[in-house]
Scaffold this motif. Structure first.
Motif, PDB file in Angstrom:
ATOM      1  N   HIS A 194       0.799  -1.139   0.000  1.00  0.00           N
ATOM      2  CA  HIS A 194       0.012   0.035   0.099  1.00  0.00           C
ATOM      3  C   HIS A 194       0.835   1.358   0.117  1.00  0.00           C
ATOM      4  N   ILE A 195       2.101   1.361   0.650  1.00  0.00           N
ATOM      5  CA  ILE A 195       2.743   2.188   0.721  1.00  0.00           C
ATOM      6  C   ILE A 195       3.735   2.741  -0.365  1.00  0.00           C
ATOM      7  N   ALA A 196       4.270   1.602  -1.062  1.00  0.00           N
ATOM      8  CA  ALA A 196       5.108   1.769  -2.186  1.00  0.00           C
ATOM      9  C   ALA A 196       4.644   2.234  -3.272  1.00  0.00           C
ATOM     10  N   PRO A 197       3.430   2.281  -3.524  1.00  0.00           N
ATOM     11  CA  PRO A 197       2.954   3.019  -4.756  1.00  0.00           C
ATOM     12  C   PRO A 197       2.682   4.698  -4.374  1.00  0.00           C
ATOM     13  N   VAL A 198       2.570   4.918  -3.319  1.00  0.00           N
ATOM     14  CA  VAL A 198       2.418   6.058  -2.783  1.00  0.00           C
ATOM     15  C   VAL A 198       3.861   6.933  -3.077  1.00  0.00           C
ATOM     16  N   TRP A 199       4.782   6.269  -2.335  1.00  0.00           N
ATOM     17  CA  TRP A 199       6.211   6.702  -2.304  1.00  0.00           C
ATOM     18  C   TRP A 199       6.666   6.902  -3.720  1.00  0.00           C
ATOM     19  N   LEU A 200       6.414   6.040  -4.592  1.00  0.00           N
ATOM     20  CA  LEU A 200       6.855   5.837  -6.047  1.00  0.00           C
ATOM     21  C   LEU A 200       6.236   7.224  -6.777  1.00  0.00           C
ATOM     22  N   ALA A 201       5.078   7.586  -6.487  1.00  0.00           N
ATOM     23  CA  ALA A 201       4.337   8.687  -7.155  1.00  0.00           C
ATOM     24  C   ALA A 201       4.913  10.040  -6.819  1.00  0.00           C
ATOM     25  N   ILE A 202       5.205  10.105  -5.444  1.00  0.00           N
ATOM     26  CA  ILE A 202       5.765  11.569  -4.876  1.00  0.00           C
ATOM     27  C   ILE A 202       7.064  11.530  -5.264  1.00  0.00           C
ATOM     28  N   ALA A 203       8.059  10.374  -5.414  1.00  0.00           N
ATOM     29  CA  ALA A 203       9.149  10.596  -5.857  1.00  0.00           C
ATOM     30  C   ALA A 203       9.309  10.948  -7.528  1.00  0.00           C
ATOM     31  N   LEU A 204       8.192  10.632  -7.986  1.00  0.00           N
ATOM     32  CA  LEU A 204       8.395  11.117  -9.444  1.00  0.00           C
ATOM     33  C   LEU A 204       7.880  12.537  -9.630  1.00  0.00           C
ATOM     34  N   ILE A 205       7.232  12.958  -8.647  1.00  0.00           N
ATOM     35  CA  ILE A 205       6.857  14.430  -8.493  1.00  0.00           C
ATOM     36  C   ILE A 205       8.015  15.246  -8.062  1.00  0.00           C
ATOM     37  N   HIS A 206       8.651  14.892  -6.743  1.00  0.00           N
ATOM     38  CA  HIS A 206       9.676  15.690  -6.377  1.00  0.00           C
ATOM     39  C   HIS A 206      10.363  14.771  -5.162  1.00  0.00           C
ATOM     40  N   PRO A 207      11.638  14.816  -5.103  1.00  0.00           N
ATOM     41  CA  PRO A 207      12.344  13.903  -4.378  1.00  0.00           C
ATOM     42  C   PRO A 207      12.334  14.401  -2.741  1.00  0.00           C
ATOM     43  N   VAL A 208      11.912  15.573  -2.453  1.00  0.00           N
ATOM     44  CA  VAL A 208      11.790  16.272  -1.003  1.00  0.00           C
ATOM     45  C   VAL A 208      10.628  15.399  -0.556  1.00  0.00           C
ATOM     46  N   TYR A 209       9.569  15.147  -1.185  1.00  0.00           N
ATOM     47  CA  TYR A 209       8.307  14.352  -0.632  1.00  0.00           C
ATOM     48  C   TYR A 209       8.935  13.183   0.135  1.00  0.00           C
ATOM     49  N   LEU A 210       9.853  12.408  -0.491  1.00  0.00           N
ATOM     50  CA  LEU A 210      10.245  11.170   0.151  1.00  0.00           C
ATOM     51  C   LEU A 210      10.988  11.535   1.403  1.00  0.00           C
ATOM     52  N   VAL A 211      11.534  12.421   1.728  1.00  0.00           N
ATOM     53  CA  VAL A 211      12.212  12.708   2.792  1.00  0.00           C
ATOM     54  C   VAL A 211      10.962  13.047   4.096  1.00  0.00           C
ATOM     55  N   MET A 212      10.105  13.955   3.665  1.00  0.00           N
ATOM     56  CA  MET A 212       8.983  14.125   4.555  1.00  0.00           C
ATOM     57  C   MET A 212       8.239  12.862   4.892  1.00  0.00           C
ATOM     58  N   ALA A 213       7.939  11.858   3.615  1.00  0.00           N
ATOM     59  CA  ALA A 213       7.302  10.846   3.862  1.00  0.00           C
ATOM     60  C   ALA A 213       8.017   9.858   4.702  1.00  0.00           C
ATOM     61  N   ALA A 214       9.373   9.593   4.945  1.00  0.00           N
ATOM     62  CA  ALA A 214      10.165   8.985   5.836  1.00  0.00           C
ATOM     63  C   ALA A 214      10.086   9.439   7.215  1.00  0.00           C
ATOM     64  N   PHE A 215      10.037  10.881   7.143  1.00  0.00           N
ATOM     65  CA  PHE A 215      10.210  11.320   8.769  1.00  0.00           C
ATOM     66  C   PHE A 215       8.872  11.042   9.285  1.00  0.00           C
ATOM     67  N   PHE A 216       7.697  11.150   8.591  1.00  0.00           N
ATOM     68  CA  PHE A 216       6.271  10.771   9.414  1.00  0.00           C
ATOM     69  C   PHE A 216       5.936   9.144   9.552  1.00  0.00           C
ATOM     70  N   LEU A 217       6.868   8.438   8.873  1.00  0.00           N
ATOM     71  CA  LEU A 217       6.600   7.001   8.630  1.00  0.00           C
ATOM     72  C   LEU A 217       7.102   6.160   9.906  1.00  0.00           C
ATOM     73  N   ILE A 218       8.148   6.770  10.776  1.00  0.00           N
ATOM     74  CA  ILE A 218       8.667   6.119  11.796  1.00  0.00           C
ATOM     75  C   ILE A 218       7.742   6.144  12.841  1.00  0.00           C
ATOM     76  N   PRO A 219       7.030   7.349  13.237  1.00  0.00           N
ATOM     77  CA  PRO A 219       6.243   7.319  14.311  1.00  0.00           C
ATOM     78  C   PRO A 219       4.937   6.760  14.237  1.00  0.00           C
ATOM     79  N   GLY A 220       4.616   6.693  12.756  1.00  0.00           N
ATOM     80  CA  GLY A 220       3.151   5.884  12.302  1.00  0.00           C
ATOM     81  C   GLY A 220       3.551   4.394  12.610  1.00  0.00           C
ATOM     82  N   ILE A 221       4.640   3.921  12.530  1.00  0.00           N
ATOM     83  CA  ILE A 221       4.913   2.573  12.538  1.00  0.00           C
ATOM     84  C   ILE A 221       5.060   2.141  13.962  1.00  0.00           C
ATOM     85  N   VAL A 222       5.493   2.943  14.611  1.00  0.00           N
ATOM     86  CA  VAL A 222       5.658   2.844  16.243  1.00  0.00           C
ATOM     87  C   VAL A 222       4.306   2.668  16.903  1.00  0.00           C
TER      88      VAL A 222
END
Length: 305
Positions: free
Chosen positions: A52-80
């Motif tokens: 479920h997450i991979a397609p979202v990350w792929l889509a935002i990476a194609l738009i702008h790489p900075v989205y990946l950094v932001m997504a990674a930041f909020f990913l960790i507390p979400g998994i916790v």
């Protein structure tokens, strides 16, 4: 089938929230970004979560790489938080660990930005404060803002110093608010997906540790003792610990009014309305302090009998 449809919808919401981070709405949507991650990680197994997450990350990476950094930041507390929801951990434990994960990330991000990207936090804060206060200076000069008084450069400098001192407070409060918002949205959403998640105790049962009184007394003593010495470490400690402890006493006071409303059979809206004077008039925290020091609730319970 219903759950699969719901998780796909939350994946789309996750994508939209990430895309909003480079818009003027980012100040609001940033508080919501942990929600879809925590919800998806709770509802799905690890393999399905990645799918479920991979397609979202792929889509935002194609738009702008900075989205990946932001997504990674909020990913960790979400998994916790999601992993604790899976284990049906108490709500307070979920909030505590989620907040700790966010705060640790903010600290690491600050260290990395300072060490490797030459971020000067002092200059950054000065610039933000200057941008914010420039309109005040212009209004003061042209229109007699606040009764003819003008906003001076000295006031801007003082505000900048205070803002810099309160960076730890801002980081703690931001982490707390994001975690609380996540739990407030994720829990009912998971319940609708037939995934039971423990809730917080009712507000009338909120009771903070009595040791907060001693911490507050210590902060007051340190503040008084530091007036002559001017130790910066103690100054930072006092400036940040004071409002944090006051917020704790506000929460305690609010819990007391909810308890009182429950005991006296008041209308449920009354304790909610008490939040207004508690927030607007800081001296109201004395109610929270008294509730911690003395057995007020036991006394009102006995009187009610």
């Amino acid at each position: 089938m219903k759950q699969r449809y719901t998780t796909v919808v939350w994946s789309i919401i996750y994508l939209l929230l990430l895309l909003s981070l480079l818009t003027p709405f980012s100040m609001i949507t940033a508080f919501l970004l942990v929600v879809p991650v925590a919800l998806l990680f709770t509802a799905l197994n690890n393999k399905s979560f990645i799918l479920h997450i991979a397609p979202v990350w792929l889509a935002i990476a194609l738009i702008h790489p900075v989205y990946l950094v932001m997504a990674a930041f909020f990913l960790i507390p979400g998994i916790v938080m999601g992993s604790l929801y899976r284990k049906r951990a108490p709500a307070m434990k979920v909030l505590r660990f989620g907040m700790s994960a966010l705060l640790a990330e903010l600290l690491i991000l600050l260290v990395v930005a300072t060490a490797f990207f030459q971020l000067n936090l002092n200059e950054y804060v000065d610039e933000i404060v200057k941008i914010t206060t420039d309109p005040l200076r212009e209004m003061g000069v042209s229109g007699g803002f606040t009764g003819g008084m003008t906003w001076t450069a000295e006031q801007t400098e003082a505000l900048s110093r205070m803002t810099m001192l309160m960076v730890p407070f801002a980081m703690i409060v931001s982490s707390f608010l994001i975690t609380v918002v996540t739990h407030a949205i994720a829990r009912p959403a998971l319940n609708r997906m037939d995934i039971a998640v423990p809730s917080l105790k009712p507000a009338r049962e909120w009771m903070l540790p009595r040791s907060l009184i001693w911490y507050y007394l210590l902060v007051v003593i340190l503040d008084f003792a530091n007036q002559d010495s001017g130790n910066r470490f103690i100054q930072v400690l006092v400036v940040n610990a004071t409002p944090l402890l006051q917020m704790c006493f506000m929460i305690q006071a609010l819990g007391f009014f909810f308890f009182l409303a429950h005991t006296r059979k008041w209308h449920p809206v009354i304790p909610v309305l008490t939040a207004i004077p508690i927030v607007l008039f800081p001296p109201m925290i004395i109610i929270g302090i008294l509730d911690l020091v003395f057995p007020l609730r036991q006394a009102f319970s006995k009187n009610n009998r």
